[in-house]
Design an enzyme around this catalytic site. Structure first.
Site, PDB file in Angstrom:
ATOM      1  N   GLU A 135       0.546  -2.073  -1.652  1.00  0.00           N
ATOM      2  CA  GLU A 135       0.647  -2.089  -3.111  1.00  0.00           C
ATOM      3  C   GLU A 135       1.223  -3.389  -3.663  1.00  0.00           C
ATOM      4  O   GLU A 135       1.067  -3.687  -4.838  1.00  0.00           O
ATOM      5  CB  GLU A 135       1.472  -0.882  -3.597  1.00  0.00           C
ATOM      6  CG  GLU A 135       2.966  -0.897  -3.265  1.00  0.00           C
ATOM      7  CD  GLU A 135       3.291  -0.410  -1.845  1.00  0.00           C
ATOM      8  OE1 GLU A 135       2.392  -0.410  -0.988  1.00  0.00           O
ATOM      9  OE2 GLU A 135       4.455  -0.071  -1.602  1.00  0.00           O
ATOM     10  N   GLY A 188      10.346   4.704   1.053  1.00  0.00           N
ATOM     11  CA  GLY A 188      11.637   5.202   0.564  1.00  0.00           C
ATOM     12  C   GLY A 188      12.739   4.634   1.426  1.00  0.00           C
ATOM     13  O   GLY A 188      12.476   4.146   2.526  1.00  0.00           O
ATOM     14  N   LYS A 213       2.119   0.237 -18.801  1.00  0.00           N
ATOM     15  CA  LYS A 213       2.131  -0.805 -19.833  1.00  0.00           C
ATOM     16  C   LYS A 213       0.855  -1.663 -19.822  1.00  0.00           C
ATOM     17  O   LYS A 213       0.299  -1.976 -20.872  1.00  0.00           O
ATOM     18  CB  LYS A 213       3.346  -1.711 -19.601  1.00  0.00           C
ATOM     19  CG  LYS A 213       3.644  -2.649 -20.741  1.00  0.00           C
ATOM     20  CD  LYS A 213       4.487  -1.961 -21.753  1.00  0.00           C
ATOM     21  CE  LYS A 213       4.910  -2.823 -22.895  1.00  0.00           C
ATOM     22  NZ  LYS A 213       5.919  -2.142 -23.707  1.00  0.00           N
ATOM     23  N   CYS A 258       4.747   3.235   4.833  1.00  0.00           N
ATOM     24  CA  CYS A 258       6.099   2.936   5.301  1.00  0.00           C
ATOM     25  C   CYS A 258       6.862   4.232   5.615  1.00  0.00           C
ATOM     26  O   CYS A 258       6.524   4.918   6.568  1.00  0.00           O
ATOM     27  CB  CYS A 258       6.815   2.045   4.281  1.00  0.00           C
ATOM     28  SG  CYS A 258       8.288   1.276   4.947  1.00  0.00           S
ATOM     29  N   TYR A 259       7.847   4.594   4.804  1.00  0.00           N
ATOM     30  CA  TYR A 259       8.547   5.853   5.069  1.00  0.00           C
ATOM     31  C   TYR A 259       7.551   7.007   5.167  1.00  0.00           C
ATOM     32  O   TYR A 259       7.700   7.915   5.998  1.00  0.00           O
ATOM     33  CB  TYR A 259       9.561   6.131   3.945  1.00  0.00           C
ATOM     34  CG  TYR A 259      10.346   7.422   4.149  1.00  0.00           C
ATOM     35  CD1 TYR A 259      11.469   7.442   4.955  1.00  0.00           C
ATOM     36  CD2 TYR A 259       9.941   8.614   3.543  1.00  0.00           C
ATOM     37  CE1 TYR A 259      12.185   8.618   5.154  1.00  0.00           C
ATOM     38  CE2 TYR A 259      10.647   9.790   3.738  1.00  0.00           C
ATOM     39  CZ  TYR A 259      11.770   9.788   4.538  1.00  0.00           C
ATOM     40  OH  TYR A 259      12.461  10.952   4.738  1.00  0.00           O
ATOM     41  N   ASP A 306       4.043  -0.621 -27.914  1.00  0.00           N
ATOM     42  CA  ASP A 306       3.768   0.800 -27.690  1.00  0.00           C
ATOM     43  C   ASP A 306       3.525   1.563 -28.999  1.00  0.00           C
ATOM     44  O   ASP A 306       2.548   2.301 -29.123  1.00  0.00           O
ATOM     45  CB  ASP A 306       4.924   1.453 -26.915  1.00  0.00           C
ATOM     46  CG  ASP A 306       5.258   0.670 -25.655  1.00  0.00           C
ATOM     47  OD1 ASP A 306       4.399  -0.116 -25.225  1.00  0.00           O
ATOM     48  OD2 ASP A 306       6.370   0.829 -25.122  1.00  0.00           O
ATOM     49  N   HIS A 343       3.054  -2.615   3.235  1.00  0.00           N
ATOM     50  CA  HIS A 343       2.957  -2.209   1.820  1.00  0.00           C
ATOM     51  C   HIS A 343       1.702  -2.783   1.168  1.00  0.00           C
ATOM     52  O   HIS A 343       1.719  -3.933   0.723  1.00  0.00           O
ATOM     53  CB  HIS A 343       4.202  -2.670   1.057  1.00  0.00           C
ATOM     54  CG  HIS A 343       5.414  -1.889   1.428  1.00  0.00           C
ATOM     55  ND1 HIS A 343       5.748  -0.705   0.815  1.00  0.00           N
ATOM     56  CD2 HIS A 343       6.343  -2.099   2.380  1.00  0.00           C
ATOM     57  CE1 HIS A 343       6.850  -0.216   1.357  1.00  0.00           C
ATOM     58  NE2 HIS A 343       7.230  -1.039   2.314  1.00  0.00           N
TER      59      HIS A 343
END
Ligand code: XMP
Length: 516
Positions: free
Chosen positions: A171, A55, A372, A82-83, A227, A169
Site C-alpha cells: 500500500e 499492526g 479526501k 505484514c501482521y 468538505d 507493504h
C-alpha cells in the site's frame, strides 16, 4: 446497483486507510472494519474479499488482536499484509518468530512462482519492509510465492483456500507495483467488479439524497473549506432550492476570505447562501483572551449559537428545516482501533463547523464514504474551482490560534496583513500547492529594532511552512533564502506593528503545526 465490496480488517496499522484507498484506486469499493468485527458484521457487507492489515503487535504476545477462526472458513478470499500474514500463519498452525534483525526499508523482492497475485509485476521489484517478526514455517497447503534475501517467506498462499499473505507493504508508494498487486488480489482473485468511480458515485449519491430528503428542506453550514463546499454543491445538484447554506464570519478569517467565499457560492457555483457577518460578536467575546483552548471553546460555542439563531430566522421566513447537512468524511467515521496520534488529544480540535448537539434535524452526510482525494475528484466534477479544492488546510478557529497572547482586533489585523503576504509570496514562488501549510504567526514578544533613524519596539512575527501528508507528522520546509528574504522585507515594510521576522524550524513531533 450495489458495488462489490472488499473489507479491510484493521489491526491498528498506520497504513490501514492507505490499503482501502489503494483498493478504491482499483475501482473497487472498500470499507474498513475493526479487527474484532463479528462474522455477522462482516457477512452483512457481503464482501468479495477480506484484507487483514498490518499492526504493531506480535501474534504470540498475550492480548494480541486475533480474529474468529470461523472467518477463515467463510470461503471468502483473504490477503494478510505484514501482521495480517503472521496472523494467518499463526491461526492455521504455521510458525511466527522474532526475526534476528528488524527489517525496515526497501528490499529487492524476487517473485518465485507465476501467480495471479503477481500478474503484470516484474520478477524482481523493490518492496517496503517494516517488521520485527516473520513467518518461519508456512501452514499446511501454503507455498512460497516471493522472497527477499532477509525474508524467505515474503509472500505465500494457498490457492485452494484462496488465502494469501505478504510480509511487505504493497500500500505504500515505495513498493513498486504495490497498487497493481492489490488490484490483482481484488480483481483477479476476489473477482470484484471495478464499478467504483466518482462518476458512478455522483449519480448514486444524488439519487440517495433525493430519496432521503424527499420534499424536505436541508440546512448546511459552509466554511469555504473543501468538505463543506463539495457537500453543499452535491446536495444542491440533487435537490436545488430545498437546500439553504449558511456562512458565518467568525472574525478570525484571513484577509479577503469572507468576500471570496460569498462570491464563489453566489457567482461561480450559483448556490444561494446566507452570509452572517458576526465578526463583532466573536471579537467582543474573544477580546483579551489568551488561553488557546478557551479561544477554541468560545469560537466553537458561539458558532453553534449563531448557526441556531440563523436557522430559526430562516425557518420563520422560509418554513421548517428537516435535515442538517455535514461534510463528514470517511476517515472521521471509521471505527478505528489505531492508536490516535498525540495531536488528537493535545488540542481539542474543536471543529467550528461542528454539529449543535441537541438540534432536532436528521443528518445528511453525502461524503461519509469518501476519502479526501475522492472528495476532491468529486468536487472537480461539480465544477468547484481548483484553487479551492487544493487549498491548504485552515484550522476552524482560524487566525485565533495563530495569534499568541491576548486577542484584539488590532493584533488580528496585523496578523491578517502578514499572513496575506506569506501566502502571496509562496504562491508567486509556485510553492503553494506543494506545501501542506504555510502561514504567519504573531507572537506576544516585542523586540527592539531600528527603522530609518528611529528606534522601534514592535511585534515579532514567525513564519511557519511544513510538508506533511496527513498532519500527524510534519517537516519544516527548506524555503529558498531569497523567498524568505522577500517575505521578511515585505512584512517589515508593509505591516505596521511588526519589526522582526523569524522562521520556525521545528518539525512535528516534537512541535505541532499550529503554535497553539
Ligand atoms: P497541530 O497543530 O495539532 O495541527 O499539529 C494538525 C492539523 O490540524 C489543524 N488544526 C485544527 N483544525 N480546529 C481545526 O479544525 C482546530 O482547533 C485545529 N487545531 C489545529 C492544523 O491546522 C493542522 O492542519
Amino acid at each position: 446497483m450495489k458495488n462489490d465490496t472488499i473489507i479491510v480488517l484493521d489491526f491498528g496499522a498506520q497504513y490501514s486507510q492507505l490499503i482501502a484507498r489503494r483498493v478504491r484506486e482499483s475501482k473497487v469499493y472498500c470499507e474498513i472494519l475493526p479487527f474484532n468485527a463479528t462474522v455477522d458484521q462482516i457477512l452483512a457487507k457481503a464482501p468479495k474479499g477480506i484484507i487483514l492489515s498490518g499492526g504493531p503487535a506480535s501474534v504470540y504476545a498475550k492480548g494480541a488482536p486475533h480474529i474468529s477462526e470461523e472467518i477463515f472458513d467463510l470461503g471468502i478470499p483473504m490477503l494478510g499484509i505484514c501482521y495480517g500474514m503472521q496472523l494467518i500463519s499463526h491461526a492455521l498452525h504455521g510458525k511466527v518468530q522474532k526475526a534476528h534483525k528488524r527489517e525496515f526499508g526497501l528490499a529487492p523482492l524476487k517473485v518465485k512462482a507465476k501467480h495471479a497475485l503477481f500478474s503484470g509485476i516484474p520478477s524482481v521489484m523493490n518492496a517496503w519492509m517494516s517488521h520485527g517478526d516473520h513467518v518461519t514455517k508456512l501452514p499446511a497447503g501454503f507455498k512460497v510465492l516471493a522472497s527477499t534475501s532477509n525474508c524467505h517467506l515474503a509472500a505465500a498462499g494457498n490457492d485452494q483456500r484462496q488465502i494469501y499473505g505478504i510480509q511487505f507493504h504493497p500500500e505504500v508508494v515505495h513498493t513498486q507495483k504495490g497498487t497493481k498487486l492489490i488490484e490483482n488480489f481484488v480483481r483477479k482473485i476476489c473477482g470484484a467488479k471495478p464499478t467504483w468511480s466518482m462518476d458512478s458515485y455522483e449519480k448514486l449519491a444524488i439519487e440517495q439524497i433525493r430519496e432521503q430528503v424527499g420534499k424536505g428542506r436541508v440546512i448546511c453550514g459552509v466554511s469555504g473549506g473543501v468538505d463543506s463546499t463539495v457537500a453543499a454543491a452535491l446536495i444542491h445538484r440533487a435537490i436545488g432550492k430545498q437546500l439553504s447554506c449558511v456562512f458565518v464570519n467568525n472574525g478570525v478569517l484571513r484577509k479577503g476570505e469572507a468576500e471570496q467565499v460569498v462570491s464563489m457560492f453566489k457567482d461561480q457555483l450559483r448556490i444561494p447562501m446566507t452570509y452572517v457577518n458576526s465578526e463583532a460578536v466573536f471579537l467582543k467575546l474573544l477580546d483579551g483572551v489568551s488561553e488557546p483552548e478557551k479561544k477554541r471553546k468560545i469560537i466553537g460555542n458561539t458558532f453553534i449559537r449563531i448557526f441556531e439563531q440563523t436557522s430559526k430566522e430562516l425557518e420563520r421566513k422560509q418554513g421548517p428545516f428537516d435535515f442538517l447537512a455535514q461534510g463528514t468524511l470517511y476517515p472521521d467515521v471509521i471505527e478505528s482501533v489505531s492508536v490516535k496520534g498525540p495531536s488528537a488529544v493535545i488540542k481539542s480540535h474543536h471543529n467550528v463547523g461542528g454539529l449543535p448537539k441537541d438540534m432536532k434535524f436528521k443528518l445528511v452526510e453525502p461524503l461519509r464514504e469518501l476519502f479526501k482525494d475522492e472528495v476532491r475528484e468529486l468536487g472537480a466534477r461539480l465544477r468547484i474551482p481548483k484553487e479551492l479544492l487544493w487549498r491548504q488546510p485552515f484550522p476552524g478557529p482560524g487566525l485565533a490560534v495563530r495569534l499568541l497572547g491576548p486577542i484584539t482586533k488590532e493584533r488580528l489585523d496585523i496578523l491578517r496583513e502578514a499572513d496575506a503576504i506569506v501566502t502571496e509570496e509562496i504562491q508567486k514562488a509556485g510553492l503553494y500547492y506543494s506545501i501542506w501549510q504555510s502561514f504567519a504567526v504573531l507572537t506576544p514578544i516585542k523586540s527592539v529594532g531600528v527603522m530609518g533613524d528611529e528606534r522601534t519596539y514592535e511585534n515579532v512575527c514567525a513564519i511557519r511552512a511544513v510538508h506533511s501528508t496527513d498532519a500527524m507528522t510534519a517537516d519544516w520546509v527548506k524555503l529558498p533564502y531569497d523567498l524568505m528574504g522577500r517575505i521578511s522585507n515585505r512584512i517589515i515594510n508593509e505591516v505596521r506593528g511588526i519589526n522582526r521576522v523569524v522562521y520556525d524550524i521545528t518539525s512535528k513531533p516534537p512541535g505541532t503545526i499550529e503554535w497553539e
